[in-house]
Design an enzyme around this catalytic site. Structure first.
Site, mmCIF file in Angstrom:
data_model
loop_
_atom_site.group_PDB
_atom_site.id
_atom_site.type_symbol
_atom_site.label_atom_id
_atom_site.label_comp_id
_atom_site.label_asym_id
_atom_site.label_seq_id
_atom_site.Cartn_x
_atom_site.Cartn_y
_atom_site.Cartn_z
ATOM 1 N N ASP A 267 0.792 -1.254 0.000
ATOM 2 C CA ASP A 267 0.000 0.000 0.000
ATOM 3 C C ASP A 267 0.817 1.295 0.000
ATOM 4 O O ASP A 267 0.508 2.228 0.761
ATOM 5 C CB ASP A 267 -0.947 0.014 1.218
ATOM 6 C CG ASP A 267 -1.982 -1.099 1.189
ATOM 7 O OD1 ASP A 267 -1.984 -1.877 0.225
ATOM 8 O OD2 ASP A 267 -2.778 -1.202 2.143
ATOM 9 N N LYS B 296 -6.919 -5.105 -2.711
ATOM 10 C CA LYS B 296 -7.647 -5.629 -1.551
ATOM 11 C C LYS B 296 -8.615 -4.600 -1.004
ATOM 12 O O LYS B 296 -8.446 -3.398 -1.253
ATOM 13 C CB LYS B 296 -6.653 -6.082 -0.480
ATOM 14 C CG LYS B 296 -5.805 -4.951 0.005
ATOM 15 C CD LYS B 296 -4.744 -5.440 0.959
ATOM 16 C CE LYS B 296 -3.938 -4.296 1.477
ATOM 17 N NZ LYS B 296 -4.733 -3.235 2.129
ATOM 18 N N CYS C 32 -1.832 -2.954 7.736
ATOM 19 C CA CYS C 32 -1.699 -3.875 6.609
ATOM 20 C C CYS C 32 -0.386 -4.641 6.606
ATOM 21 O O CYS C 32 -0.351 -5.810 6.231
ATOM 22 C CB CYS C 32 -1.928 -3.138 5.306
ATOM 23 S SG CYS C 32 -3.644 -2.599 5.172
HETATM 24 C C1 VGL Z 1 -4.747 0.439 5.808
HETATM 25 C C2 VGL Z 1 -6.353 1.243 7.220
HETATM 26 C C3 VGL Z 1 -7.299 1.136 6.211
HETATM 27 C C4 VGL Z 1 -3.310 0.071 5.612
HETATM 28 C C5 VGL Z 1 -5.673 0.312 4.798
HETATM 29 O O1 VGL Z 1 -2.839 0.015 4.448
HETATM 30 O O2 VGL Z 1 -2.616 -0.170 6.630
HETATM 31 N N1 VGL Z 1 -5.095 0.893 7.011
HETATM 32 N N2 VGL Z 1 -6.958 0.675 5.026
#
Ligand code: VGL
Ligand code: ZN
Length: 208
Positions: A13, A111, A156
């Site tokens: 991410d 995701k 994540c």
């Molecule tokens: C994430 C919160 C919501 C992350 C993704 O990538 O850690 N955290 N969505």
């Protein structure tokens, strides 16, 4: 540390919304990009994940009356933290940071695509049952050891590393190529939990 043909770098991410100015900015998120680029040059096998939510996603506080970011709600699969709307499919916030350079990446796992389930882990959605397909990919390609970097360390990255371990893979987290959100002690909780799972937390310098 020597990197083998069976090792894979999982880049979690590294997207605009998790960097400064983004909708769910992780403090210093963009500061990991150069470290990620540097470590990625050492790996033949690289996989990226991309948080990729529909606009009406259950994890967005704005989709629940009277709720604010970091409030929680109870869903079928347990307690869910609510977030500012982020990483909406096809928006600039969902794109990878423009300085991320990992041209050899062979797979992008998206995701959080199901409206009713959030996903922190690159392997399973938050119901811990709905697979993303990543495990099948790693098994078929006989990749055995996963090195995890990215955002956010305490969400994540943590849950991806733990699910990899549960699936019987070798795992390590490269901590200086990660940054955390840190709500309610979540960074300390992550260190504790990784230790319990026997997942080593290493420095990028160990590879050079
Ligand atoms: C994430 C919160 C919501 C992350 C993704 O990538 O850690 N955290 N969505
Ligand atoms: Zn998300």
């Amino acid at each position: 540390m020597k990197i083998s043909e069976r090792d894979v770098l999982l880049v979690v991410d590294v997207q605009n919304d998790f960097c400064t100015g983004g909708e769910l900015a992780v403090p210093g998120g963009e500061k990991i990009v150069l470290a990620v680029n540097r470590i990625a040059q050492r790996f033949r096998n690289v996989i990226l994940t991309q948080d990729w939510h529909p606009r009406d996603h259950v994890s967005f506080a704005s989709n629940h009356p009277h709720k604010r970011p970091h409030d929680t709600i109870e869903l079928d699969y347990g307690t869910q933290v609510l977030w500012p709307a982020h990483c909406i499919q096809g928006t600039p916030g969902a794109e990878f940071h423009k300085s991320l350079q990992v041209p050899q990446a062979s797979l992008i796992i998206r995701k959080g695509i199901h409206r009713n389930i959030d996903s922190y882990s690159a392997f399973y959605e938050n119901d811990h049952k709905t697979p993303t397909g990543l495990l099948g990919y790693l098994r078929e390609r006989e990749l055995k050891t996963v090195f995890v970097v990215g955002l956010a360390f305490d969400f994540c990255v943590r849950f991806s590393a733990e699910d990899a371990r549960k699936a019987g893979l070798e795992v390590a987290v490269i901590e200086d190529a990660c940054r955390g959100i840190d709500i309610d002690g979540s960074v300390a909780a992550t260190h504790h939990s990784l230790k319990e799972f026997g997942i080593p937390v290493v420095s990028i310098e160990a590879f050079f």
